[in-house]
Design a protein around this motif. Structure first.
Motif, PDB file in Angstrom:
ATOM      1  N   LYS A  12       0.811  -1.211   0.000  1.00 31.81           N
ATOM      2  CA  LYS A  12       0.000   0.000   0.000  1.00 31.81           C
ATOM      3  C   LYS A  12       0.849   1.268   0.000  1.00 31.81           C
ATOM      4  O   LYS A  12       0.396   2.323  -0.420  1.00 31.81           O
ATOM      5  N   GLY A  13       2.087   1.150   0.507  1.00 30.46           N
ATOM      6  CA  GLY A  13       2.944   2.335   0.560  1.00 30.46           C
ATOM      7  C   GLY A  13       3.934   2.417  -0.584  1.00 30.46           C
ATOM      8  O   GLY A  13       4.802   3.293  -0.598  1.00 30.46           O
ATOM      9  N   SER A  14       3.800   1.518  -1.571  1.00 30.52           N
ATOM     10  CA  SER A  14       4.813   1.449  -2.634  1.00 30.52           C
ATOM     11  C   SER A  14       4.888   2.711  -3.477  1.00 30.52           C
ATOM     12  O   SER A  14       5.959   3.130  -3.906  1.00 30.52           O
ATOM     13  N   GLU A  15       3.737   3.343  -3.728  1.00 36.16           N
ATOM     14  CA  GLU A  15       3.740   4.526  -4.588  1.00 36.16           C
ATOM     15  C   GLU A  15       4.450   5.702  -3.936  1.00 36.16           C
ATOM     16  O   GLU A  15       4.984   6.567  -4.624  1.00 36.16           O
ATOM     17  N   SER A  16       4.462   5.750  -2.604  1.00 31.52           N
ATOM     18  CA  SER A  16       5.086   6.868  -1.909  1.00 31.52           C
ATOM     19  C   SER A  16       6.483   6.527  -1.397  1.00 31.52           C
ATOM     20  O   SER A  16       7.162   7.378  -0.830  1.00 31.52           O
ATOM     21  N   SER A  17       6.917   5.283  -1.581  1.00 28.76           N
ATOM     22  CA  SER A  17       8.224   4.887  -1.067  1.00 28.76           C
ATOM     23  C   SER A  17       9.305   5.093  -2.117  1.00 28.76           C
ATOM     24  O   SER A  17       9.026   5.283  -3.306  1.00 28.76           O
ATOM     25  N   LEU A  18      10.555   5.017  -1.671  1.00 27.70           N
ATOM     26  CA  LEU A  18      11.681   5.170  -2.591  1.00 27.70           C
ATOM     27  C   LEU A  18      11.761   4.039  -3.606  1.00 27.70           C
ATOM     28  O   LEU A  18      12.364   4.187  -4.663  1.00 27.70           O
ATOM     29  N   PHE A  19      11.123   2.917  -3.292  1.00 29.03           N
ATOM     30  CA  PHE A  19      11.215   1.767  -4.190  1.00 29.03           C
ATOM     31  C   PHE A  19      10.406   1.962  -5.471  1.00 29.03           C
ATOM     32  O   PHE A  19      10.480   1.143  -6.378  1.00 29.03           O
ATOM     33  N   SER A  20       9.649   3.055  -5.537  1.00 31.41           N
ATOM     34  CA  SER A  20       8.913   3.353  -6.771  1.00 31.41           C
ATOM     35  C   SER A  20       9.863   3.677  -7.918  1.00 31.41           C
ATOM     36  O   SER A  20       9.466   3.634  -9.088  1.00 31.41           O
ATOM     37  N   CYS A  21      11.125   4.002  -7.602  1.00 31.76           N
ATOM     38  CA  CYS A  21      12.102   4.306  -8.648  1.00 31.76           C
ATOM     39  C   CYS A  21      12.866   3.061  -9.109  1.00 31.76           C
ATOM     40  O   CYS A  21      13.724   3.149  -9.989  1.00 31.76           O
ATOM     41  N   CYS A  22      12.546   1.901  -8.532  1.00 31.08           N
ATOM     42  CA  CYS A  22      13.253   0.676  -8.892  1.00 31.08           C
ATOM     43  C   CYS A  22      12.706   0.071 -10.186  1.00 31.08           C
ATOM     44  O   CYS A  22      11.526   0.229 -10.516  1.00 31.08           O
TER      45      CYS A  22
END
Length: 229
Positions: A12-22
């Motif tokens: 649920k937090g993927s869009e706001s986390s740094l991992f969205s740039c992976c």
């Protein structure tokens, strides 16, 4: 709260986390290496003076990052919400944790191994830049907090904290932080926090339902928060 087993793809937090740039390949590697666990309210995620073994990412729930003062009282440094990373400073510096992380509600938190974290830092420039930005933002936040405690009255600090918490509890419409935790967040005692919360209720700035707080006059709290800036 009903929690679900999470992966980076459905977090649920993927869009706001740094991992969205992976990249998709990096996300897949994260899924294979990451271990997600459930933490009950009040359960430590990691404790001050222990050695870091990886990077923690909040998937569901909320986590408080705390440090014990010389008087033995708990000072809350920040609240981590879904998508936020916890414990990265000590991991980068290969030092023992200078603070503890504790779930303030039932939470799902993922542990990314240190080797995987270091690999991302070395291979993904956007991820590296994002971590550096987080470090700078945390320093800026700490400096602001020190200044607020020195110069801003408790009433203004609590108004500011409620506005900040409101953004963390956005999915719930109510703030469920205990009065003791609220006091720890702004650097005061529980009795003072209770008194000021009662004042805000009487001024029709908030509503109280048992231990929950709902902001009903955001502009009024902003005015109090900025009154002493």
């Amino acid at each position: 709260m009903k929690l679900t087993q999470s992966t980076c793809k459905i977090c649920k937090g993927s869009e706001s986390s740094l991992f969205s740039c992976c990249t998709p390949e990096e996300i897949e590697n994260l899924n294979l290496a990451t271990n997600c666990s459930f933490y009950k309210k009040g359960q430590p995620v990691f404790q001050e003076d222990s050695m870091p073994v990886g990077l923690y990412c909040v998937s569901e729930g909320l986590v408080k990052v705390t440090k014990l003062g010389s008087n033995g009282k708990e000072q809350i440094l920040r609240i981590a919400k879904p998508g936020d990373l916890v414990g990265y400073k000590s991991l980068i510096m290969s030092m023992r944790y200078k603070a503890s992380a504790i779930a303030i509600e039932d939470s799902s938190i993922c542990l990314i191994p240190k080797s995987q974290f270091q690999e991302l830092l070395n291979s993904n420039r956007a991820f590296y830049d994002g971590i550096m930005q987080l470090l700078c933002e945390e320093i800026d936040s700490a400096e602001t907090k020190i200044t607020d405690i020195a110069y801003k009255p408790v009433r203004g600090r609590i108004a500011e904290a409620l506005l900040l918490l409101n953004s963390s509890f956005v999915d719930k419409e109510q703030i469920t932080l205990t009065r003791e935790d609220l006091a720890g967040l702004v650097g005061t005692v529980k009795e003072t926090a209770i008194r000021i919360i009662s004042e805000f209720k009487n001024e029709n700035l908030i509503e109280i339902n048992k231990r929950s707080i709902k902001i009903i006059n955001e502009q009024g709290l902003k005015k109090i928060s900025h009154l002493y800036d």
